[in-house]
Design a protein around this motif. Structure first.
Motif, PDB file in Angstrom:
ATOM      1  N   ALA A 134      19.016  52.672  32.301  1.00 13.81           N
ATOM      2  CA  ALA A 134      19.478  53.822  31.782  1.00 13.81           C
ATOM      3  C   ALA A 134      20.422  54.342  32.797  1.00 13.81           C
ATOM      4  O   ALA A 134      21.466  54.920  32.380  1.00 13.81           O
ATOM      5  N   LEU A 135      20.059  54.353  34.051  1.00 11.96           N
ATOM      6  CA  LEU A 135      20.782  54.841  35.061  1.00 11.96           C
ATOM      7  C   LEU A 135      22.351  54.149  35.025  1.00 11.96           C
ATOM      8  O   LEU A 135      23.399  54.831  35.351  1.00 11.96           O
ATOM      9  N   HIS A 136      22.403  53.007  34.775  1.00 11.96           N
ATOM     10  CA  HIS A 136      23.520  52.217  34.705  1.00 11.96           C
ATOM     11  C   HIS A 136      24.274  52.111  33.141  1.00 11.96           C
ATOM     12  O   HIS A 136      25.162  51.361  33.017  1.00 11.96           O
ATOM     13  N   GLY A 137      23.550  52.785  32.518  1.00 14.96           N
ATOM     14  CA  GLY A 137      23.903  52.573  30.804  1.00 14.96           C
ATOM     15  C   GLY A 137      23.679  51.378  30.360  1.00 14.96           C
ATOM     16  O   GLY A 137      24.646  50.764  29.491  1.00 14.96           O
ATOM     17  N   ALA A 138      22.881  50.401  30.906  1.00 17.90           N
ATOM     18  CA  ALA A 138      22.582  49.179  30.436  1.00 17.90           C
ATOM     19  C   ALA A 138      21.437  49.187  29.499  1.00 17.90           C
ATOM     20  O   ALA A 138      20.533  50.004  29.377  1.00 17.90           O
ATOM     21  N   GLU A 139      21.160  47.775  28.910  1.00 15.93           N
ATOM     22  CA  GLU A 139      20.165  47.962  27.943  1.00 15.93           C
ATOM     23  C   GLU A 139      18.808  47.379  28.582  1.00 15.93           C
ATOM     24  O   GLU A 139      17.831  47.906  28.360  1.00 15.93           O
ATOM     25  N   ASP A 227      39.130  49.585  42.435  1.00 20.40           N
ATOM     26  CA  ASP A 227      39.683  50.242  41.440  1.00 20.40           C
ATOM     27  C   ASP A 227      39.038  49.641  40.119  1.00 20.40           C
ATOM     28  O   ASP A 227      39.442  48.367  39.806  1.00 20.40           O
ATOM     29  N   LEU A 228      38.042  50.055  39.680  1.00 20.47           N
ATOM     30  CA  LEU A 228      37.151  49.568  38.587  1.00 20.47           C
ATOM     31  C   LEU A 228      37.718  49.319  37.420  1.00 20.47           C
ATOM     32  O   LEU A 228      37.847  48.101  36.674  1.00 20.47           O
ATOM     33  N   ALA A 229      38.688  50.117  36.748  1.00 21.68           N
ATOM     34  CA  ALA A 229      39.422  50.016  35.633  1.00 21.68           C
ATOM     35  C   ALA A 229      40.215  48.844  35.465  1.00 21.68           C
ATOM     36  O   ALA A 229      40.338  48.168  34.672  1.00 21.68           O
ATOM     37  N   ARG A 230      40.806  48.509  36.843  1.00 21.55           N
ATOM     38  CA  ARG A 230      41.752  47.341  36.895  1.00 21.55           C
ATOM     39  C   ARG A 230      40.899  46.029  36.936  1.00 21.55           C
ATOM     40  O   ARG A 230      41.163  44.858  36.134  1.00 21.55           O
ATOM     41  N   CYS A 231      39.754  46.202  37.705  1.00 24.31           N
ATOM     42  CA  CYS A 231      38.457  44.973  37.432  1.00 24.31           C
ATOM     43  C   CYS A 231      38.154  44.490  36.017  1.00 24.31           C
ATOM     44  O   CYS A 231      38.075  43.598  35.721  1.00 24.31           O
ATOM     45  N   VAL A 232      37.924  45.576  35.335  1.00 31.44           N
ATOM     46  CA  VAL A 232      37.416  45.578  33.886  1.00 31.44           C
ATOM     47  C   VAL A 232      38.682  44.736  32.989  1.00 31.44           C
ATOM     48  O   VAL A 232      38.445  43.927  32.364  1.00 31.44           O
ATOM     49  N   GLU A 233      39.796  45.667  33.385  1.00 35.27           N
ATOM     50  CA  GLU A 233      41.034  44.798  32.669  1.00 35.27           C
ATOM     51  C   GLU A 233      41.256  43.239  33.162  1.00 35.27           C
ATOM     52  O   GLU A 233      41.600  42.467  32.006  1.00 35.27           O
ATOM     53  N   ILE A 234      41.359  42.889  33.931  1.00 35.74           N
ATOM     54  CA  ILE A 234      41.298  41.642  34.467  1.00 35.74           C
ATOM     55  C   ILE A 234      40.129  40.752  33.898  1.00 35.74           C
ATOM     56  O   ILE A 234      40.540  39.548  33.388  1.00 35.74           O
ATOM     57  N   ALA A 235      38.910  41.092  34.066  1.00 39.26           N
ATOM     58  CA  ALA A 235      37.819  40.280  33.412  1.00 39.26           C
ATOM     59  C   ALA A 235      38.229  40.120  32.094  1.00 39.26           C
ATOM     60  O   ALA A 235      37.946  38.943  31.687  1.00 39.26           O
ATOM     61  N   ARG A 236      38.247  41.279  31.419  1.00 44.54           N
ATOM     62  CA  ARG A 236      38.726  40.997  29.824  1.00 44.54           C
ATOM     63  C   ARG A 236      39.691  40.187  29.591  1.00 44.54           C
ATOM     64  O   ARG A 236      39.556  39.174  28.689  1.00 44.54           O
ATOM     65  N   ARG A 237      40.891  40.223  30.211  1.00 44.29           N
ATOM     66  CA  ARG A 237      41.988  39.406  29.895  1.00 44.29           C
ATOM     67  C   ARG A 237      41.831  38.043  29.857  1.00 44.29           C
ATOM     68  O   ARG A 237      42.316  37.083  29.302  1.00 44.29           O
ATOM     69  N   HIS A 238      40.888  37.617  31.090  1.00 40.37           N
ATOM     70  CA  HIS A 238      40.715  36.279  31.287  1.00 40.37           C
ATOM     71  C   HIS A 238      39.362  35.681  30.898  1.00 40.37           C
ATOM     72  O   HIS A 238      39.055  34.622  31.263  1.00 40.37           O
ATOM     73  N   ASP A 239      38.599  36.509  30.100  1.00 45.02           N
ATOM     74  CA  ASP A 239      37.452  35.915  29.335  1.00 45.02           C
ATOM     75  C   ASP A 239      36.498  35.553  30.529  1.00 45.02           C
ATOM     76  O   ASP A 239      35.880  34.680  30.514  1.00 45.02           O
ATOM     77  N   LEU A 266      34.827  55.944  34.359  1.00 45.96           N
ATOM     78  CA  LEU A 266      34.675  54.845  33.355  1.00 45.96           C
ATOM     79  C   LEU A 266      33.417  54.691  32.569  1.00 45.96           C
ATOM     80  O   LEU A 266      32.341  54.931  33.003  1.00 45.96           O
ATOM     81  N   ASP A 267      33.377  53.856  31.301  1.00 43.86           N
ATOM     82  CA  ASP A 267      32.166  53.522  30.524  1.00 43.86           C
ATOM     83  C   ASP A 267      31.650  52.355  31.339  1.00 43.86           C
ATOM     84  O   ASP A 267      32.282  51.491  31.611  1.00 43.86           O
ATOM     85  N   PRO A 268      30.313  52.534  31.916  1.00 45.42           N
ATOM     86  CA  PRO A 268      29.838  51.519  32.586  1.00 45.42           C
ATOM     87  C   PRO A 268      29.758  50.232  31.768  1.00 45.42           C
ATOM     88  O   PRO A 268      29.326  49.263  32.218  1.00 45.42           O
ATOM     89  N   ALA A 269      29.792  50.184  30.666  1.00 51.61           N
ATOM     90  CA  ALA A 269      29.514  49.200  29.643  1.00 51.61           C
ATOM     91  C   ALA A 269      30.785  47.978  29.935  1.00 51.61           C
ATOM     92  O   ALA A 269      30.592  46.850  29.432  1.00 51.61           O
ATOM     93  N   GLY A 270      31.626  48.662  30.531  1.00 51.81           N
ATOM     94  CA  GLY A 270      32.891  47.569  30.974  1.00 51.81           C
ATOM     95  C   GLY A 270      32.393  46.692  31.908  1.00 51.81           C
ATOM     96  O   GLY A 270      33.155  45.602  32.095  1.00 51.81           O
ATOM     97  N   VAL A 271      31.053  46.671  32.584  1.00 52.61           N
ATOM     98  CA  VAL A 271      30.723  45.809  33.522  1.00 52.61           C
ATOM     99  C   VAL A 271      29.729  45.108  32.840  1.00 52.61           C
ATOM    100  O   VAL A 271      28.539  45.624  32.216  1.00 52.61           O
ATOM    101  N   ASP A 272      29.602  43.732  33.014  1.00 51.24           N
ATOM    102  CA  ASP A 272      28.482  42.951  32.568  1.00 51.24           C
ATOM    103  C   ASP A 272      27.353  42.931  33.148  1.00 51.24           C
ATOM    104  O   ASP A 272      26.284  42.810  32.776  1.00 51.24           O
ATOM    105  N   LEU A 273      27.251  42.949  34.673  1.00 52.62           N
ATOM    106  CA  LEU A 273      26.325  42.847  35.536  1.00 52.62           C
ATOM    107  C   LEU A 273      26.275  43.744  36.571  1.00 52.62           C
ATOM    108  O   LEU A 273      27.325  43.842  37.283  1.00 52.62           O
ATOM    109  N   TRP A 274      25.636  44.893  36.729  1.00 53.52           N
ATOM    110  CA  TRP A 274      25.353  45.444  37.592  1.00 53.52           C
ATOM    111  C   TRP A 274      24.247  45.187  38.716  1.00 53.52           C
ATOM    112  O   TRP A 274      22.950  44.943  38.184  1.00 53.52           O
TER     113      TRP A 274
END
Length: 440
Positions: A134-139, A227-239, A266-274
């Motif tokens: 819950a702290l990380h907005g994860a399931e 820069d977490l937003a850039r990290c999310v962007e890069i990860a998504r762009r390159h699958d 940022l929405d923590p859901a943009g990160v796959d693994l915390w």
């Protein structure tokens, strides 16, 4: 002893070290495949250790504390201001945390006596994992008995020889060990250089392989954040999967200490693994992964570091759960920690010290240069009542050795003032010190 090493002194030191090595009895395995001194880095370590002994310089490592190490501690019976522990919110030793651990021992004993998959669950494990998720907005989340092992086993299990991991060059050893275990291709990029991360991912990405972008939320060597937003962007762009190691972020970064996603809005859901640890803000021991429920369920049943390892000890799980609830209920602790970090950093910078890129939260480095100088300053600081961590060769290049100050919410303004004056005095007493000969 002179603060530096003159040419004559350096030659004398080398002569003493050479004489010492030649006078040592030959090892029975010398020159054979059983000779441990052929291990990578062992000769450098031996040279550094021998040089410090020849200079009658006390090692700044493995300093024994007499009891509880918080913002203050006792070393050899002497009270010190302590910056060598990760007790970020002062919860290690909190009566409520101690009581929770005692209650868990009374109910469950000191050990689960086996892995959770075979020896059964304890309600504490599940409760802790629900609240971490819950702290990380994860399931869901899964705990492990070691923070280091959490990264090693999880990365080693997720990735394979055909895969790639693009990671910040300053990533923790546990991450690089996990990549090595997996057999994946390891591709570092310059620290916090997201343009470089993009280039490396684009260059290495191929169809049919899995890819991971791996960063930390708060870097323990430099005290900065990505820069977490850039990290999310890069990860998504390159699958690719995005994994963030929040070991030093929890309780230290963000208005309420929820980490780098909260800090950057940022929405923590943009990160796959915390990933996080229980040993710092949460005053316990162990680590965890928070992610989608199906991923965590698969890890629970298959990841070696859980399936083949004993579960988290009940008093440790109880302590972490109590600390987690306290720090969320008392955000003023986070505010005090961040004010202390910024206060120490700004005081040190005002006196001309290099604090690198530290954002001034839990971690403030002071880069001094040579390993010898850093060790001598750490010793001089301890004499002045300040305990601080050192990072020397070979952990860092010889000319980037540093002191690392780990702050606590329980440090006071007086502590910070006294510390800076002690640093100024300690550096002045040591003076300029050249690097140890033969290193770097």
């Amino acid at each position: 002893m002179s603060g530096g090493l003159s040419t004559t002194a350096r030659l004398a030191l080398l002569a003493r070290l050479s004489k010492r090595r030649s006078s040592e009895a030959p090892r029975p395995d010398a020159g054979s495949a059983r000779d441990f001194t052929t291990l990578p880095g062992m000769r450098d370590f031996a040279l550094l250790k021998a040089a410090m002994e020849s200079l009658e310089l006390r090692s700044p490592l493995f300093v024994a504390h007499d009891g509880l190490a918080g913002a203050h501690s006792s070393i050899e019976g002497r009270e010190v201001i302590n910056y060598a522990s990760y007790n970020y919110l002062g919860l290690n030793g909190d009566p409520r945390v101690q009581e929770a651990a005692r209650d868990a021992v009374s109910r469950y004993g000191t050990s689960p006596s086996g892995s959770r998959i075979t020896s059964g669950e304890r309600a504490l494990h599940l409760e802790l994992e629900r609240e971490l998720a819950a702290l990380h907005g994860a399931e869901a989340a899964l705990t492990f008995v070691s923070g280091h092992a959490t990264n090693v086993t999880t990365i080693g299990h997720l990735m394979g020889p055909r895969d790639i991991v693009v990671h910040d060059a300053a990533i923790h050893n546990s991450c690089t060990e996990g990549i090595r275990l997996s057999g994946a291709r390891r591709i570092p990029f310059a620290h916090n250089d997201m343009a470089a991360a993009e280039r490396e991912m684009a260059s290495a990405r191929r169809g049919g392989q899995r890819a991971m972008l791996l960063v930390e939320g708060h870097y323990s060597m430099d005290g900065d954040i990505p820069d977490l937003a850039r990290c999310v962007e890069i990860a998504r762009r390159h699958d690719a999967w995005l994994m963030v190691d929040e070991a030093h972020s929890l309780g230290a970064i963000g208005p309420t200490g929820r980490g780098v996603a909260e800090a950057q809005g940022l929405d923590p859901a943009g990160v796959d693994l915390w990933m996080g640890t229980l040993s710092k803000t949460l005053s316990s021991c162990g680590g965890y992964i928070a992610a989608r429920a199906d991923v965590i369920d698969w890890l629970r049943h298959t990841v070696p570091g859980s399936v083949y390892s004993v579960g988290l000890a009940p008093p440790l799980a109880a302590a972490a759960l109590a600390a987690l609830r306290i720090f969320q209920a008392e955000p003023e602790r986070v505010a005090r920690l961040q004010a202390n970090g910024a206060g120490l950093r700004d005081r040190l910078k005002a006196r001309g010290f290099d604090t690198g890129a530290s954002i001034g939260s839990a971690i403030v480095p002071v880069v001094l240069g040579s390993s010898l100088r850093t060790a001598k300053v750490a010793g001089a600081l301890l004499e002045r009542g300040v305990a601080v961590q050192t990072v020397v060769f070979p952990a860092v290049p010889e000319q980037s050795a540093r002191l690392r100050f780990f702050l606590s919410s329980e440090h006071t303004e007086e502590d910070l003032d006294r510390t800076v004056e002690a640093v100024v005095a300690a550096v002045a007493s040591v003076g300029r010190v050249e690097k140890l000969p033969g290193l770097g």
